[in-house]
Enzyme design. Structure first.
Site, PDB file in Angstrom:
ATOM      1  N   LYS A 150     -10.384  34.995  67.974  1.00  0.00           N
ATOM      2  CA  LYS A 150     -11.274  35.364  67.049  1.00  0.00           C
ATOM      3  C   LYS A 150     -12.815  34.929  67.404  1.00  0.00           C
ATOM      4  CE  LYS A 150      -8.043  35.726  63.471  1.00  0.00           C
ATOM      5  NZ  LYS A 150      -7.202  35.232  62.257  1.00  0.00           N
TER       6      LYS A 150
ATOM      7  N   ASP B 102     -11.229  38.637  55.403  1.00  0.00           N
ATOM      8  CA  ASP B 102      -9.774  38.920  55.800  1.00  0.00           C
ATOM      9  C   ASP B 102      -9.458  40.093  54.699  1.00  0.00           C
ATOM     10  OD1 ASP B 102      -8.372  37.829  57.711  1.00  0.00           O
ATOM     11  OD2 ASP B 102      -8.414  35.680  56.843  1.00  0.00           O
TER      12      ASP B 102
ATOM     13  N   GLN C 121      -7.819  30.321  58.505  1.00  0.00           N
ATOM     14  CA  GLN C 121      -6.402  30.664  59.112  1.00  0.00           C
ATOM     15  C   GLN C 121      -5.174  30.332  58.361  1.00  0.00           C
ATOM     16  OE1 GLN C 121      -6.497  32.720  61.863  1.00  0.00           O
ATOM     17  NE2 GLN C 121      -4.413  32.669  62.174  1.00  0.00           N
TER      18      GLN C 121
END
Ligand code: GUN
Length: 281
Positions: free
Chosen positions: A52, A119, A96
């Site tokens: 990422k 997200d 995460q």
């Protein structure tokens, strides 16, 4: 002969478009910044987080990296999120998953400001998706839609079957296919006569989390099969939820693992970061 849907190529094209867009934004004085938080040192999470950050660098998004020890307390993590919510120079926050067992994942995801939730996991964004309002959309299912569209596969009016009902993939996948005017069925572990349903699919999305679960008996001739799974088989080789060798001869198009859905997740995260909640990707 089937069409192999090349996620690596398509994600590369999307990232190049975003790089261009980010450069134009920068020229107008707008810079994007993504904060990435990892708690603990799960090796798979480590790889995802690194990728990422690399993607941010490629596209021209600033990234802030928070690598916190396994024993980080929930309040400490919440404090960091609250601080990042307040910062005007940060426009995306990503925690995460999975988090260590002593941290309540739901509480953490709820703490992220919906307008920074790149997200697309916050209930506000999930709700917006379900009622057709703009908002951040979960990256993996958004990537599946891009794979289909950019491969010239029509969704409207077609029978779409989603195997799996997770909050991150199955449910938003169903909502997105519905938004594209597909006729959508969601199957899960309690579904009866599963193969009878999956064999109806013009487009079958496998997100069950079981290696090579979907074999040739699950699909009809000419179907499009999208494989969201990623696992290692007995020989340590990467494989998906779909038994590729058994399914591929029957289909009109299929995604490989690796190189199918996987690279799209990061590309769509980057799209969310560059374009904001009302992105038109
Ligand atoms: N862990 C596995 N997939 C994801 C994802 O898409 N986002 C986050 N934050 N964590 C994950």
């Amino acid at each position: 002969m089937y069409q192999l849907i090349d996620g690596k190529k398509i994600s590369g094209e999307i990232k190049d478009e975003l790089r261009e867009k980010a450069a134009q934004m920068k020229a107008r004085g707008v810079e994007r910044c993504l904060a990435v938080i990892q708690v603990g040192s799960d090796p798979a999470s480590g790889v995802y987080v690194r990728n990422k950050k690399k993607a941010c660098e490629y596209i021209g998004i600033r990234s802030l990296s928070y690598e916190l020890p396994e024993e980080t307390g929930q309040e400490q993590l919440l404090d960091l999120i609250r601080e990042l919510n307040q910062r005007s120079d940060v426009n995306g926050i990503l925690v995460q998953l999975p988090l260590p067992g002593h941290i309540d994942e739901e509480k953490i995801l709820l703490a992220i400001a919906p307008e920074k939730d790149v997200d697309g996991f916050h209930p506000v964004n999930v709700g917006n998706l379900s009622i057709g309002r703009p908002g951040y959309v979960s990256c993996t299912p958004a990537g599946v839609i891009q794979l289909l569209k950019r491969s010239g596969i029509k969704i409207e009016g077609r029978e779409c079957v989603v195997l799996g009902r997770s909050n991150i993939v199955g449910k938003p996948m169903a909502m997105l296919l519905l938004r594209e005017n597909g006729t959508v069925t969601v199957c899960h572990s309690r579904t009866r006569n599963l193969k009878d349903i999956t064999r109806r699919a013009d487009i079958l999305v496998a997100a069950v989390g079981k290696p090579k679960f979907v074999n040739g008996d699950f699909v009809k001739e000419g179907a499009v099969v999208i494989d969201v799974g990623i696992h290692r088989d007995g020989e340590g080789k990467l494989c998906g939820d779909v038994d590729f060798d058994s399914v591929a001869p029957k289909v009109s198009a299929i995604t490989p693992v690796p190189g199918g859905v996987g690279p799209m997740t990061i590309a769509m995260l980057m799209a969310n970061c560059v374009e904001g909640a009302d992105g038109t990707q």
